[in-house]
Design an enzyme around this catalytic site. Sequence first.
Site, PDB file in Angstrom:
ATOM      1  N   CYS A 141     -26.020  -7.263 -20.366  1.00  0.00           N
ATOM      2  CA  CYS A 141     -26.705  -8.793 -20.665  1.00  0.00           C
ATOM      3  C   CYS A 141     -28.037  -8.366 -21.456  1.00  0.00           C
ATOM      4  CB  CYS A 141     -26.128  -9.665 -19.474  1.00  0.00           C
ATOM      5  SG  CYS A 141     -24.701 -10.064 -19.087  1.00  0.00           S
ATOM      6  N   CYS A 196     -23.833 -11.762 -23.139  1.00  0.00           N
ATOM      7  CA  CYS A 196     -23.943 -12.568 -22.382  1.00  0.00           C
ATOM      8  C   CYS A 196     -25.327 -12.380 -21.949  1.00  0.00           C
ATOM      9  CB  CYS A 196     -23.320 -12.009 -20.399  1.00  0.00           C
ATOM     10  SG  CYS A 196     -23.703 -10.111 -20.503  1.00  0.00           S
TER      11      CYS A 196
END
Length: 284
Positions: free
Chosen positions: A109, A190
Site C-alpha cells: 500500500c 490500496c
Amino acid sequence: MENERFTIKRRKTRCCLIMGLCALILLVILAISLWVAFSHKQYNSGDSLKETIISRCQTFIQNNRTSSAYDCQKIWTVFEQAFVGKDPCNVPTDAYDSLINTIIQDPICNKMLFWSKTKHIVHEFTEKRNCFQTLEDTLLGYIMDGLTWCGKEGSNETFTTGCPSWNDCVNHTVKSFWNRASAAFAEAACGDVSAMLNGSIATPFTPTSIFASIEVKRFNADKMRSLTVFLVTQENDGKSCDDPSLKNLQKELDPKLKYSCVSVAKSTIQECISHPDTACGACW
Ligand SMILES: *[C@@H]1O[C@H](CO)[C@@H](O)[C@H](O)[C@H]1NC(C)=O
Ligand SMILES: *[C@@H]1O[C@H](CO)[C@@H](O)[C@H](O)[C@H]1NC(C)=O
Ligand SMILES: *[C@@H]1O[C@H](CO)[C@@H](O)[C@H](O)[C@H]1NC(C)=O
Ligand SMILES: *[C@@H]1O[C@H](CO)[C@@H](O)[C@H](O)[C@H]1NC(C)=O
C-alpha cells in the site's frame, strides 16, 4: 587485334570479380540466416520458455525474501494449463484465474504505481529506486514481462513463435494474461496510489489503454485514499494537467478518492534515478 584480346581479358577479369563478389554475398546471407534460424530456435522453443520462467521465478524469490512460499515448478504447471491445447485466439482472461490465485502477493500500500505509455522510464525508476512498485515488480509481472507464448489446438506444446499478434484477436493468449494480471493488481490497489502517464502524446489518458479500460475501472475507493497522476513531459510544450483526457479520468474515479496531478519533466525523473540518496518525496 592486340587491343581486342586485351578487352576480352579485362572483361573476363571483371566477370570473375563480380561472380566472386556475388558468391561472397550469398555466403554471408546464408551464414546470417543460419545463425538467425539457430538462435531463434534455441531461444524460442517451449523448453526455453519454461527455463526462462522458472529461472526468473527463482531469481525473484532469492532477491525478495518474503516470497519464499512460492513453488516455481507449480507456477509453471498452472501457467501452462491456461493455454496449452487451446486456439491462441480463444484464451479468455479467466483462463488465468488459477494462476492469479496461485500467486497472491500482498500489495504494498502507498507504493503502487500504474503506468501507461511510460513503460521505459517507469521501470528505469523502479529498478533503481525503491519508491514505487509496478505490476512488473511483482512476482507474476516480473516473470512474464516481455515474453510471448501460445498453445495450439490439438497439441500439448508451448510455442513462442508463430503466435498471433497482440491486435489480431480479443481473446489473445498473452493479452488476456496482462488484462487479467492488471485487473488483479488494480483490485488490490490500496492507500495512496500513483500513475505515470505520458504528457507527450495526444491523449495521456487513452480510453483503449489497459490503464483506462481495465485498471481505473477496478480501483476500489474503500481501499484507496488517493490517486496521484504524474504527467511526464519531455519538452515544455507537452500536455498539462488541464488536458481534457485527464478530466475524463477524474470523472471516472469514485468521488471519495482524492485526485491530484503533477506535471514532471522526464529530466527531473532521470535526475532522481541517478541520485538514489534523495528521498522519494523530494523527487518532484
Ligand atoms: C524482487 O526481485 C526482483 C528481481 O531482482 C526485483 O526486480 C523486484 O523489484 C523485487 N521486488 C520487490 C517487491 O522487492
Ligand atoms: C472471448 O471470451 C469471452 C469469455 O469466454 C467470450 O464471452 C467472448 O465471446 C470471446 N470473444 C471472442 C471475440 O471470441
Ligand atoms: C511518450 O510517448 C512517446 C511516443 O510514444 C515516446 O517517444 C516517449 O518516450 C514517451 N515518454 C515517456 C516519458 O515515456
Ligand atoms: C505431449 O504428448 C506426447 C504424446 O502424448 C507425450 O509423449 C509428451 O510427453 C507430451 N509433452 C508434454 C510437454 O506434455
